[in-house]
Design a protein around this motif. Structure first.
Motif, PDB file in Angstrom:
ATOM      1  N   ASN A 134      12.669  52.190  46.738  1.00  0.00           N
ATOM      2  CA  ASN A 134      13.684  51.267  46.184  1.00  0.00           C
ATOM      3  C   ASN A 134      14.503  51.597  45.925  1.00  0.00           C
ATOM      4  OD1 ASN A 134      12.699  54.122  44.474  1.00  0.00           O
ATOM      5  ND2 ASN A 134      11.991  52.322  42.776  1.00  0.00           N
ATOM      6  N   SER A 135      14.956  52.923  46.395  1.00  0.00           N
ATOM      7  CA  SER A 135      16.351  53.863  46.632  1.00  0.00           C
ATOM      8  C   SER A 135      17.264  53.414  47.835  1.00  0.00           C
ATOM      9  CB  SER A 135      16.207  55.414  46.395  1.00  0.00           C
ATOM     10  OG  SER A 135      15.246  55.510  47.426  1.00  0.00           O
ATOM     11  N   GLY A 136      16.491  52.700  47.659  1.00  0.00           N
ATOM     12  CA  GLY A 136      17.253  52.406  49.754  1.00  0.00           C
ATOM     13  C   GLY A 136      16.828  53.214  51.309  1.00  0.00           C
ATOM     14  N   ALA A 137      16.008  54.579  50.339  1.00  0.00           N
ATOM     15  CA  ALA A 137      15.667  55.929  51.481  1.00  0.00           C
ATOM     16  C   ALA A 137      15.076  55.248  52.417  1.00  0.00           C
ATOM     17  CB  ALA A 137      15.547  56.755  50.961  1.00  0.00           C
ATOM     18  N   ARG A 138      14.843  55.846  54.035  1.00  0.00           N
ATOM     19  CA  ARG A 138      13.816  55.083  55.009  1.00  0.00           C
ATOM     20  C   ARG A 138      12.940  56.514  55.239  1.00  0.00           C
ATOM     21  NH1 ARG A 138      15.443  49.595  57.953  1.00  0.00           N
ATOM     22  NH2 ARG A 138      15.537  47.900  56.781  1.00  0.00           N
ATOM     23  N   GLY A 139      11.499  56.557  55.328  1.00  0.00           N
ATOM     24  CA  GLY A 139      11.743  57.578  55.874  1.00  0.00           C
ATOM     25  C   GLY A 139      10.733  57.376  57.411  1.00  0.00           C
ATOM     26  N   TYR A 140       9.925  57.685  58.363  1.00  0.00           N
ATOM     27  CA  TYR A 140       9.715  58.165  59.562  1.00  0.00           C
ATOM     28  C   TYR A 140       9.027  58.848  60.083  1.00  0.00           C
ATOM     29  CZ  TYR A 140      13.690  54.577  60.163  1.00  0.00           C
ATOM     30  OH  TYR A 140      14.249  53.197  59.499  1.00  0.00           O
ATOM     31  N   GLY A 141       8.056  57.672  60.536  1.00  0.00           N
ATOM     32  CA  GLY A 141       6.860  59.148  61.269  1.00  0.00           C
ATOM     33  C   GLY A 141       6.310  59.149  62.496  1.00  0.00           C
ATOM     34  N   ALA A 171       6.616  61.150  57.996  1.00  0.00           N
ATOM     35  CA  ALA A 171       7.490  60.306  56.470  1.00  0.00           C
ATOM     36  C   ALA A 171       7.517  60.584  55.366  1.00  0.00           C
ATOM     37  CB  ALA A 171       6.612  58.626  56.861  1.00  0.00           C
ATOM     38  N   LEU A 172       6.587  60.773  54.746  1.00  0.00           N
ATOM     39  CA  LEU A 172       6.585  61.226  53.409  1.00  0.00           C
ATOM     40  C   LEU A 172       7.782  62.732  53.434  1.00  0.00           C
ATOM     41  CD1 LEU A 172       2.915  60.242  52.038  1.00  0.00           C
ATOM     42  CD2 LEU A 172       5.289  59.308  51.889  1.00  0.00           C
ATOM     43  N   LEU A 173       7.442  63.149  54.400  1.00  0.00           N
ATOM     44  CA  LEU A 173       8.122  64.500  53.574  1.00  0.00           C
ATOM     45  C   LEU A 173       9.760  64.289  54.302  1.00  0.00           C
ATOM     46  CD1 LEU A 173       5.959  67.187  56.205  1.00  0.00           C
ATOM     47  CD2 LEU A 173       7.273  67.137  53.626  1.00  0.00           C
ATOM     48  N   ASP A 174       9.798  63.197  55.218  1.00  0.00           N
ATOM     49  CA  ASP A 174      11.581  62.891  55.516  1.00  0.00           C
ATOM     50  C   ASP A 174      12.248  61.573  54.139  1.00  0.00           C
ATOM     51  OD1 ASP A 174      13.643  61.542  56.454  1.00  0.00           O
ATOM     52  OD2 ASP A 174      12.881  59.696  57.545  1.00  0.00           O
ATOM     53  N   LEU A 175      11.313  61.230  53.322  1.00  0.00           N
ATOM     54  CA  LEU A 175      11.178  60.336  51.816  1.00  0.00           C
ATOM     55  C   LEU A 175      11.632  61.879  50.686  1.00  0.00           C
ATOM     56  CD1 LEU A 175       9.017  57.721  51.632  1.00  0.00           C
ATOM     57  CD2 LEU A 175      11.686  57.632  52.226  1.00  0.00           C
ATOM     58  N   THR A 176      10.958  62.938  50.967  1.00  0.00           N
ATOM     59  CA  THR A 176      11.001  63.746  50.033  1.00  0.00           C
ATOM     60  C   THR A 176      12.389  65.021  50.013  1.00  0.00           C
ATOM     61  OG1 THR A 176       9.331  64.938  50.224  1.00  0.00           O
ATOM     62  CG2 THR A 176       8.765  63.780  48.859  1.00  0.00           C
ATOM     63  N   ALA A 177      12.372  64.902  51.732  1.00  0.00           N
ATOM     64  CA  ALA A 177      13.927  66.266  51.879  1.00  0.00           C
ATOM     65  C   ALA A 177      14.513  65.459  51.435  1.00  0.00           C
ATOM     66  CB  ALA A 177      13.406  66.938  53.508  1.00  0.00           C
ATOM     67  N   PRO A 187      19.661  67.677  63.286  1.00  0.00           N
ATOM     68  CA  PRO A 187      20.331  66.330  63.265  1.00  0.00           C
ATOM     69  C   PRO A 187      20.757  67.019  62.213  1.00  0.00           C
ATOM     70  CG  PRO A 187      18.415  65.839  63.676  1.00  0.00           C
ATOM     71  CD  PRO A 187      17.883  66.636  63.534  1.00  0.00           C
ATOM     72  N   ARG A 188      22.048  66.781  62.175  1.00  0.00           N
ATOM     73  CA  ARG A 188      22.735  67.184  60.818  1.00  0.00           C
ATOM     74  C   ARG A 188      23.075  66.403  59.927  1.00  0.00           C
ATOM     75  NH1 ARG A 188      26.440  72.089  62.227  1.00  0.00           N
ATOM     76  NH2 ARG A 188      26.929  72.347  64.193  1.00  0.00           N
ATOM     77  N   THR A 189      21.855  65.901  58.990  1.00  0.00           N
ATOM     78  CA  THR A 189      21.931  65.284  57.946  1.00  0.00           C
ATOM     79  C   THR A 189      20.227  66.003  57.247  1.00  0.00           C
ATOM     80  OG1 THR A 189      21.487  62.711  57.486  1.00  0.00           O
ATOM     81  CG2 THR A 189      20.158  64.169  59.458  1.00  0.00           C
ATOM     82  N   VAL A 190      19.932  64.665  55.797  1.00  0.00           N
ATOM     83  CA  VAL A 190      19.249  65.893  55.061  1.00  0.00           C
ATOM     84  C   VAL A 190      18.262  64.256  55.425  1.00  0.00           C
ATOM     85  CG1 VAL A 190      20.590  66.164  52.515  1.00  0.00           C
ATOM     86  CG2 VAL A 190      19.370  63.727  53.257  1.00  0.00           C
ATOM     87  N   GLY A 191      17.096  65.405  55.114  1.00  0.00           N
ATOM     88  CA  GLY A 191      15.283  65.220  56.130  1.00  0.00           C
ATOM     89  C   GLY A 191      15.091  64.447  56.875  1.00  0.00           C
ATOM     90  N   LEU A 192      14.458  64.055  57.642  1.00  0.00           N
ATOM     91  CA  LEU A 192      14.368  64.638  59.242  1.00  0.00           C
ATOM     92  C   LEU A 192      15.047  64.095  59.992  1.00  0.00           C
ATOM     93  CD1 LEU A 192      11.564  64.199  61.666  1.00  0.00           C
ATOM     94  CD2 LEU A 192      11.766  61.797  61.421  1.00  0.00           C
ATOM     95  N   GLY A 193      16.333  63.144  60.022  1.00  0.00           N
ATOM     96  CA  GLY A 193      17.445  62.854  60.227  1.00  0.00           C
ATOM     97  C   GLY A 193      16.815  61.436  61.934  1.00  0.00           C
ATOM     98  N   PHE A 194      16.132  61.129  61.735  1.00  0.00           N
ATOM     99  CA  PHE A 194      15.683  60.014  62.888  1.00  0.00           C
ATOM    100  C   PHE A 194      16.106  58.796  62.937  1.00  0.00           C
ATOM    101  CE2 PHE A 194      13.066  56.651  64.260  1.00  0.00           C
ATOM    102  CZ  PHE A 194      13.188  57.185  66.049  1.00  0.00           C
ATOM    103  N   ILE A 195      16.964  58.118  63.288  1.00  0.00           N
ATOM    104  CA  ILE A 195      17.679  57.119  63.637  1.00  0.00           C
ATOM    105  C   ILE A 195      16.786  56.167  64.710  1.00  0.00           C
ATOM    106  CG2 ILE A 195      19.419  55.205  63.313  1.00  0.00           C
ATOM    107  CD1 ILE A 195      21.066  57.398  62.600  1.00  0.00           C
ATOM    108  N   PRO A 196      15.754  55.497  64.306  1.00  0.00           N
ATOM    109  CA  PRO A 196      15.527  54.037  65.195  1.00  0.00           C
ATOM    110  C   PRO A 196      16.289  53.765  66.398  1.00  0.00           C
ATOM    111  CG  PRO A 196      14.617  54.006  63.714  1.00  0.00           C
ATOM    112  CD  PRO A 196      15.259  54.621  63.152  1.00  0.00           C
ATOM    113  N   GLY A 197      16.526  53.400  67.887  1.00  0.00           N
ATOM    114  CA  GLY A 197      16.767  52.996  68.468  1.00  0.00           C
ATOM    115  C   GLY A 197      17.050  51.613  68.367  1.00  0.00           C
ATOM    116  N   GLU A 198      17.946  50.875  68.979  1.00  0.00           N
ATOM    117  CA  GLU A 198      18.612  49.578  69.381  1.00  0.00           C
ATOM    118  C   GLU A 198      16.858  48.902  70.417  1.00  0.00           C
ATOM    119  OE1 GLU A 198      22.246  48.301  71.247  1.00  0.00           O
ATOM    120  OE2 GLU A 198      23.146  49.489  69.414  1.00  0.00           O
TER     121      GLU A 198
END
Length: 372
Positions: free
Chosen positions: A39-46, A102-108, A348-359
């Motif tokens: 609900n915050s707009g954040a997405r987590g990936y695993g 995915a949950l660690l990505d969100l909580t981080a 990745p220079r970001t918070v969380g996992l830092g993964f972005i799905p490709g096109e």
């Protein structure tokens, strides 16, 4: 941060060449990406990618279980869901890894920390309060010693890899040692071999290979024995200065026995086998406390899985080269894997996992549980 939706993407990623393991060769990597929306707009990936050759983690069973577990998360707070995960992976460790990542990505992300720092923050630091590095040393994965050519060896050295990994145990010992000697003339003084025998040898053959390797720049040999026992490994390790490592045979030998007996100097950690980054990090801490070094390795996971494993290696921060430079073996991927610069895989220079799905990655939403 409440989870409002879950979605899954099934992938099949062809390899540029077959990858060899103790269970045989494979030319494709199959798995599933998990996405959790909040609900915050954040997405987590695993990444859910069962290890090739796993009899229990069949595609049908794995996907059904992943969807079922993801559905149960909808409506939960990410931190509550993370704390509620069962500690043991059971028969489907790759599913647990995807859910936990995915949950660690969100909580981080919620904590404002990169995943590596978040892993360390949840435990007593391995070395005071030092932040984990932004990159980790990795070994080049060159494939079979019999098939690698001079150009690939020179290229890996020029790219700054401190360790070059080769598969051995597929031809005669004499021919492989002769090839290693020829290739060793190409190595700068600071570069070493890392060899993986994939459980190829008898005790006698392993001893012969180790004696012949004594004057070569070999820093580690994984899984030298076809039917290892703790005593046999202990005897082999006592007779060589080369670090021996246990990988897939840990399930037969028993982790508790390995930690108590310390038959070798190193332990290979694969998160899909252990069922999560947290169990893997805990194992690395326990191993370090008894003098065992740990190397985090990939079995050709997708960009998402490799990124997660890189955060784990950075959190462990033991200065060893880890086996995570495998993305170049994939002809296609789920996204952009971490860059490798001068033999180091950069996080990745970001918070969380830092993964972005490709096109072209298309997620299918998992239906929320019925309110009735």
């Amino acid at each position: 941060m409440k989870i409002t939706a879950a979605a899954v993407h099934h992938y099949r990623l062809p390899l540029r060449a077959n990858w060899l393991t103790a269970a045989g060769a494979f030319g494709e990597r199959e798995g599933w990406l998990l996405r959790l929306d909040t609900n915050s707009g954040a997405r987590g990936y695993g990444d859910c990618a069962p290890l090739p050759g796993s009899a229990a983690e069949t595609p049908t069973c794995t996907e059904a279980h992943l969807r079922m577990q993801a559905r149960r998360l909808i409506g939960m707070r990410a931190i509550d869901a993370l704390q509620a995960i069962e500690p043991h992976p059971g028969g489907l460790p790759a599913v647990r890894l995807a859910i936990e990542t995915a949950l660690l990505d969100l909580t981080a992300q919620a904590a404002g920390l990169p995943l590596a720092a978040y892993l360390r923050a949840g435990q007593r630091p391995l070395d005071h309060d030092r932040r984990p590095p932004t990159g980790v040393a990795v070994n080049a994965a060159l494939g079979s010693v019999s098939r690698v050519d001079h150009e690939r060896v020179r290229g890996a050295c020029e790219q700054g890899f401190p360790v070059l990994k080769l598969k051995v145990g597929m031809a005669s010992i004499d021919s492989e040692i002769a090839q290693l000697r020829r290739l060793a003339t190409l190595l700068p003084p600071e570069v070493q071999w890392r060899l993986d025998a994939n459980c190829a040898w008898s005790s006698g053959d392993a001893e012969r290979f180790l004696r012949a390797s004594a004057e070569l720049p070999v820093e580690m040999i994984e899984e030298p024995l076809a039917q290892p026992t703790l005593q046999q490994l202990q005897t082999l390790q006592a007779g060589t200065t080369i670090a021996l490592a246990i990988d897939e045979s840990a399930s037969v030998l028993g982790l508790e026995q390995i930690l108590s007996r310390r038959p070798v100097r190193r332990l290979v950690i694969k998160p899909p086998r252990l069922g999560g980054l947290l169990p893997a990090f805990d194992l690395a801490r326990r191993a370090a406390s008894v003098g065992l070094e740990c190397v985090v390795t990939s079995s050709i996971e997708s960009a998402c899985g490799v990124t997660a494993a890189a955060h784990l290696a950075a959190a462990i921060d033991n200065r060893l080269a880890h086996g995570l430079a495998t993305s170049s073996w994939l002809a296609t991927d789920t996204g952009s894997p971490p860059a490798i610069v001068d033999g180091r895989l950069m996080l990745p220079r970001t918070v969380g996992l830092g993964f972005i799905p490709g096109e072209g990655i298309a997620f299918a939403e998992v239906a929320a549980p019925s309110s009735g």
